[in-house]
Scaffold this active site. Structure first.
Site, PDB file in Angstrom:
ATOM      1  N   THR A 175     -15.114   1.432   9.526  1.00 58.38           N
ATOM      2  CA  THR A 175     -16.512   1.494   9.114  1.00 58.38           C
ATOM      3  C   THR A 175     -17.465   1.092  10.225  1.00 58.38           C
ATOM      4  O   THR A 175     -18.550   1.658  10.364  1.00 58.38           O
ATOM      5  CB  THR A 175     -16.741   0.585   7.885  1.00 58.38           C
ATOM      6  OG1 THR A 175     -15.928   1.053   6.803  1.00 58.38           O
ATOM      7  CG2 THR A 175     -18.194   0.597   7.452  1.00 58.38           C
ATOM      8  N   SER A 216      -9.070   3.376   8.373  1.00 60.66           N
ATOM      9  CA  SER A 216      -7.817   2.612   8.335  1.00 60.66           C
ATOM     10  C   SER A 216      -6.974   2.909   7.097  1.00 60.66           C
ATOM     11  O   SER A 216      -5.798   2.558   7.051  1.00 60.66           O
ATOM     12  CB  SER A 216      -8.089   1.112   8.427  1.00 60.66           C
ATOM     13  OG  SER A 216      -8.602   0.584   7.226  1.00 60.66           O
ATOM     14  N   ASP A 276      -9.790  -1.685   5.316  1.00 59.59           N
ATOM     15  CA  ASP A 276      -8.891  -1.427   4.191  1.00 59.59           C
ATOM     16  C   ASP A 276      -7.459  -1.873   4.465  1.00 59.59           C
ATOM     17  O   ASP A 276      -6.789  -2.408   3.583  1.00 59.59           O
ATOM     18  CB  ASP A 276      -8.912   0.059   3.820  1.00 59.59           C
ATOM     19  CG  ASP A 276     -10.139   0.444   3.018  1.00 59.59           C
ATOM     20  OD1 ASP A 276     -10.856  -0.475   2.557  1.00 59.59           O
ATOM     21  OD2 ASP A 276     -10.394   1.645   2.851  1.00 59.59           O
ATOM     22  N   CYS A 311       0.453 -12.887  -7.828  1.00 64.49           N
ATOM     23  CA  CYS A 311      -0.592 -13.879  -7.601  1.00 64.49           C
ATOM     24  C   CYS A 311      -0.903 -13.963  -6.109  1.00 64.49           C
ATOM     25  O   CYS A 311       0.023 -14.110  -5.306  1.00 64.49           O
ATOM     26  CB  CYS A 311      -0.150 -15.263  -8.079  1.00 64.49           C
ATOM     27  SG  CYS A 311       0.347 -15.354  -9.805  1.00 64.49           S
TER      28      CYS A 311
END
Length: 330
Positions: free
Chosen positions: A11, A55, A87, A267
């Site tokens: 980006t 990416s 990403d 988690c």
């Protein structure tokens, strides 16, 4: 100090196109303006991928290309910055940590949530922070700089697609926090290292999430044909639906066939303890490998790394629970 920057895409250097954001900004001109008048004005070199990528399109071949570029410039600079899309940045930083234990110089990955041409972009603070980190004299490993934090490269994960503090380390503290001066945490272990590793290439590593109601038939179908290795993202500290008919047998048969199966947690902050609960006993009995407190990105990159070294299943099981580059807690 001399710094080499590698631009892979992402980006940070993108511009608007009819098909959406794509690489195309004048990164060289932007860097020149950014560094004018600073002590790094004449100390930074830049190289770039011939084909700049979002990416999301990154593969282990790109990890190999980044590694090769860093080694090609290793004698020319004191520190290295990799400009990368957000990403999959945490996958790449984990992969580089295993491949570069003999590199001997700091490597920091960074990017941005907004392109550099957008008012209010986080590109400038992230790039200048990465440059400060690699020239600090206090960093000796692969790291990620993002949102005013310097984070261990194989402990980091992307936590937000929009927040400027888009990355964090769920199980360990940040290496440093920006400020005047920066606040550095005490150094932690960096692992045993890996001398002269074979380069990255693609390997068939399957990542699967368990979910309430999953059946043995569905799991068996996902594993047919068998991949080279499996990452099974289980519940809590490594638990599975142990009362689901046939599910444990599918897992046991997969491992018995010679496929390394690593159990990670869904988690973000966890330490996988196989057999701690009865619901995880079958995984322990079958010979599953604990991911301990590794991030899912580090687990995946480490499995690909070990497969690239040509190791057998038993050797992979040993090295997955051995700290190579600081990816595991003692």
């Amino acid at each position: 100090m001399r710094v080499h920057i590698l631009y892979t895409g992402g980006t940070l250097g993108m511009i608007d196109t009819p098909a959406g954001l794509a690489p195309g900004a004048d990164l060289t001109g932007w860097l020149d303006r950014l560094l004018t008048g600073t002590d790094l004005a004449d100390e930074v070199t830049l190289s770039a991928f011939d084909h700049l990528i979002d990416s999301s399109n990154a593969t282990p071949a790109d990890w190999a290309a980044i590694t090769a570029d860093l080694w090609a410039h290793q004698q020319e600079a004191d520190g290295f910055v990799v400009l990368h899309g957000t990403d999959t940045m945490s996958y790449t930083s984990s992969a580089l940590s295993f491949a570069l234990t003999d590199f001997g110089k700091p490597v920091v990955l960074t990017g941005s949530q907004y392109p550099l041409g957008v008012v209010g972009s986080d590109a400038t603070p992230n790039v200048t922070g990465a440059l400060r980190a690699v020239t600090s004299g206090k960093l000796d490993r692969v790291a990620v700089f993002f949102g005013h934090k310097l984070l261990a490269g194989n402990r980091v994960m992307k936590t937000s697609s929009w927040a400027f503090q888009g990355f964090d380390c769920p199980s360990v503290p940040a290496l440093a926090l920006t400020g005047a001066p920066w606040q550095w945490t005490p150094a932690v272990q960096t692992g045993c290292g890996w001398h002269d590793p074979a380069p990255y290439q693609r390997h068939d590593v399957l990542v699967l999430d368990l979910a309430p109601g999953i059946t043995a038939a569905r799991l068996a179908a996902a594993l047919d044909p068998l991949p080279e290795a499996v990452v099974l993202r289980a519940f809590g500290v490594g638990n599975m639906p142990s009362e689901e008919p046939g599910l444990a047998a599918v897992i046991s048969d997969t491992i018995a066939s010679g496929v390394p199966l690593v159990v990670a947690s869904q988690c973000p902050q966890a330490d996988v303890l196989l057999g701690h609960y009865e619901a995880g006993h079958a995984l322990a009995q079958a010979g599953a490998i604990s991911a301990r407190d590794m991030t899912i990105e580090a687990v995946y990159a480490k499995l690909v790394f070990l497969l690239c070294q040509g190791l057998a299943a038993e050797e992979i099981a040993h090295w997955m629970v051995t700290d190579i580059a600081g990816e595991l807690s003692s």
